[in-house]
Design an enzyme around this catalytic site. Structure first.
Site, mmCIF file in Angstrom:
data_model
loop_
_atom_site.group_PDB
_atom_site.id
_atom_site.type_symbol
_atom_site.label_atom_id
_atom_site.label_comp_id
_atom_site.label_asym_id
_atom_site.label_seq_id
_atom_site.Cartn_x
_atom_site.Cartn_y
_atom_site.Cartn_z
ATOM 1 N N SER A 58 0.612 -1.230 0.066
ATOM 2 C CA SER A 58 0.022 0.107 -0.099
ATOM 3 C C SER A 58 0.846 1.172 0.123
ATOM 4 O O SER A 58 1.596 1.507 -0.741
ATOM 5 C CB SER A 58 -0.970 0.023 1.168
ATOM 6 O OG SER A 58 -1.852 0.960 0.991
ATOM 7 N N ASP A 89 -10.116 -4.163 -4.880
ATOM 8 C CA ASP A 89 -9.392 -2.983 -4.277
ATOM 9 C C ASP A 89 -9.366 -1.642 -5.337
ATOM 10 O O ASP A 89 -9.196 -1.815 -6.440
ATOM 11 C CB ASP A 89 -8.032 -3.531 -4.238
ATOM 12 C CG ASP A 89 -7.145 -2.555 -3.469
ATOM 13 O OD1 ASP A 89 -7.603 -1.481 -2.930
ATOM 14 O OD2 ASP A 89 -5.759 -3.034 -3.074
ATOM 15 N N HIS A 91 -8.110 -5.274 -0.555
ATOM 16 C CA HIS A 91 -6.998 -4.406 -0.030
ATOM 17 C C HIS A 91 -6.755 -5.128 1.411
ATOM 18 O O HIS A 91 -7.487 -5.523 2.173
ATOM 19 C CB HIS A 91 -7.016 -3.053 0.295
ATOM 20 C CG HIS A 91 -6.031 -2.053 0.268
ATOM 21 N ND1 HIS A 91 -5.227 -1.685 -0.884
ATOM 22 C CD2 HIS A 91 -5.492 -1.705 1.411
ATOM 23 C CE1 HIS A 91 -4.203 -1.012 -0.232
ATOM 24 N NE2 HIS A 91 -4.370 -1.072 0.857
#
Length: 310
Positions: A157, A251, A281
């Site tokens: 991320s 995501d 995610h």
């Protein structure tokens, strides 16, 4: 994955963006290990402090699959790991199980960095911390039992964003990297892709939380147009390290991950792109419940072993 999402909805926890920065940090710390795999026991886990440009000493944790005495004379290959959390939450502790697993399966040393977080530290502090730590590791790997000639950077991320930007800096500085390991990285300046619209209301990560994270991190809207925030805006990625990119199908960040893979490929950079179907995610930290997480761990370890010629 559906079962995990349903359980999360039933828990009815207050969304991070309504908790305030300190509340969000505490909530993420408290919940980060709920679905993690059992932590692999490793022969060597060592706390470090890494100096950065303004004199601060950042906490870091070294993981190695063998004792120092049993490591090869040339040293173990090294992965600098940068945790996710929207530049606002997350820590070495929240990603402890994942980093242990990468060291265990990848046969390499992993150094997880506690870079400084928003809102106390705004852009580009997190980026500068990551780049300074990578340079420090390159210079001091041998003293830790590592092999600076086999160095990689990776993260999930926001940590993937930092890793991609560090790979560009490394190319410019003549610092060779064996791999950039990017797990659902953020790469775009604005959340305007189809997947951001499709998954604006989640599950797991939604538009409100993403916008709140970035509001904590950036100083002004102009920061978003800096390639250190949005690597897709980098004018040139030719010659950066080969990439392994792992994305989650459900995501908001999936489209920008694909776009960055395409940008690298168009520049002649070798890319191994994996899109894990039906997951969200944060799935790589759900190995107790999601088999795709354990598959991703194995895929990342394979990529590291191949890059390090193990």
């Amino acid at each position: 994955m559906r079962d995990v999402v349903v359980r999360m909805q039933r828990a009815a926890r207050t969304p991070m963006h309504l908790l305030g920065a300190q509340g969000a940090k505490a909530a993420y710390e408290a919940g980060s290990g709920v679905l993690e795999i059992l932590k692999p026991a490793l022969p060597r886990v060592q706390e470090l402090q890494i100096p950065v440009r303004d004199g601060a000493l950042l906490p870091a944790r070294l993981y190695a699959p063998v004792d120092r005495a049993e490591a090869p004379a040339s040293g173990l290959p090294v992965l600098l790991y940068l945790h996710g959390g929207g530049f606002t939450v997350g820590s070495v502790a929240t990603h402890d199980a994942l980093c242990r697993q990468l060291a265990h399966l990848g046969g390499c040393m992993v150094v997880s960095l506690g870079y400084r977080l928003a809102p106390e530290y705004k852009f580009p502090t997190a980026h500068n911390d990551a780049w300074d730590a990578l340079q420090w590791l390159a210079a001091h790997a041998a003293g830790l039992g590592g092999d600076a000639s086999r160095l990689a950077v990776g993260g999930d991320s926001a940590g993937g964003t930092l890793s991609a930007a560090c790979a560009i800096h490394a190319r410019d500085a003549g610092l060779p990297l064996a791999l950039q390991l990017l797990i659902y990285p953020g790469t775009t300046a604005h959340q305007d892709t189809d997947s951001h619209r499709r998954f604006a209301h989640g599950p797991v990560l939604d538009e409100a939380v993403i916008s709140w994270f970035f509001a904590q991190y950036v100083n002004t809207p102009a920061d978003r147009d800096d390639w250190r925030f949005a690597p897709l805006l980098a004018p040139d990625v030719e010659g950066v390290a080969p990439a392994w990119i792992g994305l989650a199908e459900c995501d908001p960040l999936v489209d920008e991950g694909v776009e960055y893979a395409d940008k690298l490929r168009m520049a002649g950079v070798p890319v191994d792109l994996e899109i894990y179907r039906g997951v969200t995610h944060e799935f790589v930290k759900m190995g107790r419940a999601i088999p795709e997480a354990r598959q991703a761990h194995a895929d990342m370890a394979r990529a590291l072993r191949e890059a390090f010629a193990l």
